[in-house]
Design an enzyme around this catalytic site. Sequence first.
Site, PDB file in Angstrom:
ATOM      1  N   ASP A  12      52.792  36.688  32.935  1.00 58.99           N
ATOM      2  CA  ASP A  12      54.145  36.536  32.397  1.00 58.99           C
ATOM      3  C   ASP A  12      54.264  37.240  31.041  1.00 58.99           C
ATOM      4  OD1 ASP A  12      56.719  35.077  32.745  1.00 58.99           O
ATOM      5  OD2 ASP A  12      56.141  34.121  30.864  1.00 58.99           O
TER       6      ASP A  12
ATOM      7  N   GLU B 232      53.868  41.465  34.328  1.00 60.83           N
ATOM      8  CA  GLU B 232      55.313  41.545  34.136  1.00 60.83           C
ATOM      9  C   GLU B 232      55.505  42.332  32.855  1.00 60.83           C
ATOM     10  OE1 GLU B 232      59.315  38.894  33.432  1.00 60.83           O
ATOM     11  OE2 GLU B 232      57.484  38.453  32.346  1.00 60.83           O
TER      12      GLU B 232
HETATM   13  C1  NOJ Z   1      59.480  35.754  32.710  1.00 56.63           C
HETATM   14  C2  NOJ Z   1      59.675  34.811  33.836  1.00 56.63           C
HETATM   15  O1  NOJ Z   1      59.770  35.540  35.038  1.00 56.63           O
HETATM   16  C3  NOJ Z   1      60.919  34.022  33.517  1.00 56.63           C
HETATM   17  O2  NOJ Z   1      61.348  33.272  34.614  1.00 56.63           O
HETATM   18  C4  NOJ Z   1      60.665  33.177  32.306  1.00 56.63           C
HETATM   19  O3  NOJ Z   1      61.850  32.529  31.926  1.00 56.63           O
HETATM   20  C5  NOJ Z   1      60.189  34.033  31.132  1.00 56.63           C
HETATM   21  N1  NOJ Z   1      59.209  35.002  31.507  1.00 56.63           N
HETATM   22  C6  NOJ Z   1      59.587  33.178  30.056  1.00 56.63           C
HETATM   23  O4  NOJ Z   1      58.342  32.672  30.479  1.00 56.63           O
END
Ligand code: NOJ
Length: 530
Positions: free
Chosen positions: A202, A256
Amino acid sequence: MSNPPASWWRTAAIYQIYVRSFADGDGDGVGDLAGLRRRLPYLRDLGVDALWLTPWYVSPMADAGYDVADYRDIDPLFGTLAEAERLIGDVHAHGLRILIDLVPNHCSDRHPWFREALAGKPARDRFWFRPGRGAAGELPPNDWRSYFGGPAWTRVADGEWYLHMFAPEQPDLNWEHPEVRAEFLDILRFWLDRGVDGFRVDVAHGLVKKDGLPDVGEAPDPADLPYQDRAGVHEIYRSWREVADAYEGERVFVGEVWLPTPAQFARYLRPGELHSAFNFEFLVGAWEPGPVREVIAATLATHAAVGAPPTWVLSNHDTIRHVTRYGRAETAFDMGDKRHGAPSDLELGVRRARAAALLTLALPGGVYVYQGDELGLAEVEDLPEELLQDPAWERSGRTDRGRDGCRVPLPWSGDEPPFGFSPPDAAAGPWLPQPPAWKDLTAEAQSADPHSMLTLYRTALALRRALPAPQTLTWLDTEPGVVAFARGALTCVVNFTSGPVRLPAHTEVLLASAPVADGLPPDACAWLRR
Ligand code: NOJ
């Protein structure tokens, strides 16, 4: 698993499970591990290679589990650690792999470290606590904004402020602190020891902050922001990679990584860092021939330069479902889009989504399927305001409806909600209401229909596995508005024009997103054998 193929992750089709909306086993209206375990045959039959589960950890759920209070246990809403271990075993027994979501940029304000930090120093050093500005420290320490709206700082009782790039319940961890680094290496081992095949990371670009936490200022350079993509982040991934590489069976990291330039993005995929990352450039691009061809070519070049496999993704739990996006006049997606629901022609959106599915599944590299993509679900845009749960709704002063519309529980069977999402004797309805029209889109209804989106996905995923195709492509000359390429014996052609077009030379139509009797219709894609 017997004889795992080499580097499975380079070509894997990975299915994203948004756990709370996939399948509810215990009847509380929220998806859980018991529900998921029962649905594993569906995923095996769909023909994907691996699953990525959104966070399952103990969490107060201020951001649907992306606020982790205990990284080594499962939230009771979803199950238990023992059940997670059984799930990992079951996933493998079904011939699938499992990636879990790792949230290293921030934890929950209920995490023991943050509770300790509230009590005072030195525990505060694991986070970003700073005095405020202004005569009495009444102003935040800098001008950073939270991604969910509002300042990225919250003040605690004794007057200091702490940084949270997301909700106030998600304090950012200080990755300069050796205990933070050591803790995450240990968390990786904890789950690798339990057999997970890897991690989705993440906010992978966000962990390291610029020294001194300087203001962003009025007109910042998007490629040089103080809260993301700092050079020091890469050594973190190199240390993680060493840990994962010491385990058998190619355990992987998927980042991500949202960044403005391909050069910045590619650095995360260098040898010895993350294995792959989501291709958001492709996701946000317009459904038009020029941009589609351009983003594919750019993606291939960016990844080839660092020897990483390209990936293709159409939707996830943070974006508007692509059936809805592709039915709009403006198909490009801006994450800043406040989800006010521009009109969408959903029939057009579905036609294009079918074509996009075949396009992405024909491309070299890995591919992601977000749960419900294979059912052709559209964004649910009319959720009542009082039911919205995404923190973005309140944080934006109720201007951004947030991401709930792509998170509505899946329809499995039957004619009315909960459509088999929960057991028949469920105590509660689904945590977000399902549209009654989903009765025609249940997995059960679509399984029996040779023309359904589900059948298209199943057939395409099976063919994708069966057809030997090189990990490169050759563009074919086409008339304007048509995009076509060859990969070995497979030719893939997409028609973006408003009329039918002739198919390129072929010996057999392997699969098409729409009937091809008089050429390839508009908004359609075909797979041909050369
Ligand atoms: C990316 C995640 O995909 C999202 O759902 C989340 O709110 C944020 N990161 C914070 O962790």
